[in-house]
Write a protein that holds these residues in place. Structure first.
Motif, mmCIF file in Angstrom:
data_model
loop_
_atom_site.group_PDB
_atom_site.id
_atom_site.type_symbol
_atom_site.label_atom_id
_atom_site.label_comp_id
_atom_site.label_asym_id
_atom_site.label_seq_id
_atom_site.Cartn_x
_atom_site.Cartn_y
_atom_site.Cartn_z
ATOM 1 N N LEU A 279 -48.592 -4.915 46.993
ATOM 2 C CA LEU A 279 -47.794 -4.466 48.137
ATOM 3 C C LEU A 279 -47.972 -5.390 49.334
ATOM 4 C CD1 LEU A 279 -48.268 -0.578 47.967
ATOM 5 C CD2 LEU A 279 -46.239 -1.902 47.349
ATOM 6 N N ARG A 280 -49.196 -5.833 49.542
ATOM 7 C CA ARG A 280 -49.449 -6.774 50.629
ATOM 8 C C ARG A 280 -48.648 -8.058 50.436
ATOM 9 N NH1 ARG A 280 -51.884 -11.206 50.716
ATOM 10 N NH2 ARG A 280 -52.840 -10.854 48.663
ATOM 11 N N ALA A 281 -48.649 -8.577 49.207
ATOM 12 C CA ALA A 281 -47.918 -9.808 48.919
ATOM 13 C C ALA A 281 -46.415 -9.622 49.117
ATOM 14 C CB ALA A 281 -48.211 -10.259 47.487
ATOM 15 N N LEU A 282 -45.889 -8.481 48.692
ATOM 16 C CA LEU A 282 -44.455 -8.224 48.838
ATOM 17 C C LEU A 282 -44.043 -8.145 50.303
ATOM 18 C CD1 LEU A 282 -43.904 -5.566 46.003
ATOM 19 C CD2 LEU A 282 -43.283 -7.987 45.975
ATOM 20 N N LYS A 283 -44.900 -7.548 51.132
ATOM 21 C CA LYS A 283 -44.597 -7.441 52.560
ATOM 22 C C LYS A 283 -44.636 -8.802 53.236
ATOM 23 C CE LYS A 283 -46.174 -2.664 53.124
ATOM 24 N NZ LYS A 283 -47.167 -1.757 53.760
ATOM 25 N N GLU A 284 -45.439 -9.720 52.690
ATOM 26 C CA GLU A 284 -45.504 -11.070 53.255
ATOM 27 C C GLU A 284 -44.281 -11.899 52.877
ATOM 28 O OE1 GLU A 284 -49.140 -12.756 51.894
ATOM 29 O OE2 GLU A 284 -50.424 -11.463 53.129
ATOM 30 N N ILE A 285 -43.641 -11.550 51.770
ATOM 31 C CA ILE A 285 -42.488 -12.322 51.293
ATOM 32 C C ILE A 285 -41.173 -11.742 51.781
ATOM 33 C CG2 ILE A 285 -41.255 -13.109 49.229
ATOM 34 C CD1 ILE A 285 -43.915 -12.968 47.726
ATOM 35 N N TYR A 286 -41.053 -10.411 51.754
ATOM 36 C CA TYR A 286 -39.780 -9.756 52.048
ATOM 37 C C TYR A 286 -39.875 -8.885 53.299
ATOM 38 C CZ TYR A 286 -39.179 -10.815 47.050
ATOM 39 O OH TYR A 286 -39.129 -11.427 45.835
ATOM 40 N N VAL A 287 -38.709 -8.687 53.918
ATOM 41 C CA VAL A 287 -38.578 -7.667 54.952
ATOM 42 C C VAL A 287 -38.180 -6.387 54.225
ATOM 43 C CG1 VAL A 287 -37.345 -6.928 57.017
ATOM 44 C CG2 VAL A 287 -37.846 -9.361 56.670
ATOM 45 N N THR A 288 -39.116 -5.473 54.104
ATOM 46 C CA THR A 288 -38.889 -4.312 53.251
ATOM 47 C C THR A 288 -39.360 -3.025 53.912
ATOM 48 O OG1 THR A 288 -39.441 -3.337 51.101
ATOM 49 C CG2 THR A 288 -41.121 -4.688 52.123
ATOM 50 N N ASP A 289 -38.801 -1.910 53.464
ATOM 51 C CA ASP A 289 -39.232 -0.603 53.944
ATOM 52 C C ASP A 289 -40.607 -0.275 53.372
ATOM 53 O OD1 ASP A 289 -36.801 -0.303 55.230
ATOM 54 O OD2 ASP A 289 -35.861 0.647 53.480
ATOM 55 N N GLU A 290 -41.214 0.770 53.908
ATOM 56 C CA GLU A 290 -42.463 1.247 53.339
ATOM 57 C C GLU A 290 -42.209 1.762 51.926
ATOM 58 O OE1 GLU A 290 -45.723 1.268 54.460
ATOM 59 O OE2 GLU A 290 -44.820 -0.186 55.839
ATOM 60 N N PRO A 291 -43.119 1.535 51.023
ATOM 61 C CA PRO A 291 -42.891 1.951 49.634
ATOM 62 C C PRO A 291 -42.862 3.460 49.473
ATOM 63 C CG PRO A 291 -45.162 1.238 49.946
ATOM 64 C CD PRO A 291 -44.428 0.889 51.205
ATOM 65 N N ILE A 292 -42.060 3.921 48.540
ATOM 66 C CA ILE A 292 -42.024 5.334 48.170
ATOM 67 C C ILE A 292 -43.004 5.523 47.015
ATOM 68 C CG2 ILE A 292 -40.602 7.220 47.283
ATOM 69 C CD1 ILE A 292 -38.179 5.827 48.517
ATOM 70 N N LEU A 293 -44.073 6.246 47.253
ATOM 71 C CA LEU A 293 -45.114 6.434 46.241
ATOM 72 C C LEU A 293 -44.765 7.648 45.388
ATOM 73 C CD1 LEU A 293 -48.231 5.710 48.501
ATOM 74 C CD2 LEU A 293 -46.869 4.101 47.130
ATOM 75 N N HIS A 294 -43.878 7.429 44.449
ATOM 76 C CA HIS A 294 -43.347 8.529 43.629
ATOM 77 C C HIS A 294 -44.446 9.232 42.845
ATOM 78 C CE1 HIS A 294 -40.684 10.814 41.053
ATOM 79 N NE2 HIS A 294 -41.247 10.281 39.990
ATOM 80 N N TYR A 295 -45.445 8.511 42.425
ATOM 81 C CA TYR A 295 -46.499 9.109 41.600
ATOM 82 C C TYR A 295 -47.287 10.183 42.355
ATOM 83 C CZ TYR A 295 -49.729 5.987 44.066
ATOM 84 O OH TYR A 295 -50.455 5.331 45.032
ATOM 85 N N LEU A 296 -47.347 10.084 43.681
ATOM 86 C CA LEU A 296 -48.029 11.102 44.460
ATOM 87 C C LEU A 296 -47.272 12.422 44.434
ATOM 88 C CD1 LEU A 296 -49.271 9.122 47.600
ATOM 89 C CD2 LEU A 296 -50.529 9.746 45.530
ATOM 90 N N ASN A 297 -45.939 12.350 44.484
ATOM 91 C CA ASN A 297 -45.123 13.553 44.380
ATOM 92 C C ASN A 297 -45.277 14.195 42.998
ATOM 93 O OD1 ASN A 297 -44.113 13.200 46.961
ATOM 94 N ND2 ASN A 297 -42.414 11.917 46.256
ATOM 95 N N LYS A 298 -45.398 13.358 41.986
ATOM 96 C CA LYS A 298 -45.562 13.854 40.623
ATOM 97 C C LYS A 298 -46.882 14.614 40.485
ATOM 98 C CE LYS A 298 -45.617 12.305 35.799
ATOM 99 N NZ LYS A 298 -45.530 11.126 34.898
ATOM 100 N N ILE A 299 -47.942 14.097 41.129
ATOM 101 C CA ILE A 299 -49.249 14.754 41.087
ATOM 102 C C ILE A 299 -49.179 16.126 41.753
ATOM 103 C CG2 ILE A 299 -51.628 14.648 41.947
ATOM 104 C CD1 ILE A 299 -51.485 11.620 41.627
ATOM 105 N N LYS A 300 -48.478 16.233 42.892
ATOM 106 C CA LYS A 300 -48.360 17.496 43.617
ATOM 107 C C LYS A 300 -47.623 18.535 42.800
ATOM 108 C CE LYS A 300 -48.445 15.290 48.199
ATOM 109 N NZ LYS A 300 -47.686 15.028 49.423
ATOM 110 N N GLU A 301 -46.601 18.080 42.036
ATOM 111 C CA GLU A 301 -45.835 19.008 41.223
ATOM 112 C C GLU A 301 -46.684 19.601 40.109
ATOM 113 O OE1 GLU A 301 -42.556 16.718 39.877
ATOM 114 O OE2 GLU A 301 -41.579 16.601 41.813
#
Length: 226
Positions: A204-226
């Protein structure tokens, strides 16, 4: 067209040539699998005290055709399908009934080999105080045909170097993707659980250094809550 290339330890010029070879002009989705940076074979731990993974090699092995003509390839594929179906039926019988007494299929070579394997696995499962997981044994064997799955637990230094010198160089030579997805590969065990958070944070750090991008959506955290 499918392009397969080894990215690690590539020279800058080779990386540049690879990016040009891909010749990407249309919008594309970038998918990154974290087990690229450190890879575990989850089946090695299955009844490892008896060396099950090695025991399955002979049972699931098949010969690659010497010739690449259509007839040879089709013949190999047909034989392989018959082999896997027979093995699946045998292990399905074990999973359902706990024995091969109800098996009505071909009682040839594979039947004999599975019959030899059964008491070895049963004794180890009994020692562990559990019921044999025959579907897991079958799934493990399906990966053992030509040497098995890769298993390389990378050091923290190697992970960081690979991201910096390999992933970043490669992505910097490509157009920006319209979407980036990341597979953690933890549910299936292919990315070592004790390393996945480190690898994810570094990617994620590398991607933020290369691209102008939104904050990542951590889908796996929602899956854990469910």
């Amino acid at each position: 067209m499918l392009t397969v290339a080894e990215l690690s330890n590539r020279m800058d010029s080779n990386m540049h040539n690879l990016c040009n070879q891909l010749d990407i002009h249309n919008p594309f989705v970038l998918d990154i699998d974290l087990d690229f940076f450190s890879t575990a074979n989850p089946f090695l731990a299955l009844y490892n005290n008896i060396g099950l993974y090695d025991l399955l090699q002979d049972l699931f092995h098949f010969d690659v055709p010497e010739n690449d003509d259509i007839e040879s390839i089709e013949n190999t594929v047909n034989l392989r399908e018959i082999q896997l179906q027979e093995l699946e039926d045998l292990f399905m019988c074990m999973e359902e009934f706990g024995n091969l007494e109800n098996y009505t299929g071909n009682k040839g070579l594979y039947y004999e080999k599975v019959s030899t394997l059964v008491p070895i696995v049963e004794e180890e499962a009994k020692r562990l105080g559990e019921r044999p997981d025959w579907w897991a044994v079958f799934a493990s064997g399906c990966t053992r045909d030509q040497g098995g799955l890769p298993h390389h637990i990378s050091s923290e230094e190697l992970i960081k170097d690979t991201i910096e010198m390999c992933l970043k160089q490669f992505l910097q030579g490509l157009p920006s993707p319209i979407l980036i997805t990341i597979a953690r590969s933890t549910d299936d065990g292919y990315c070592p659980p004790h390393q996945v958070e480190l690898i994810q944070s570094q990617v994620l750090r590398a991607l933020k250094e290369i691209y102008v991008t939104d904050e990542p959506i951590l889908h796996y955290l929602n899956k854990i809550k469910e």
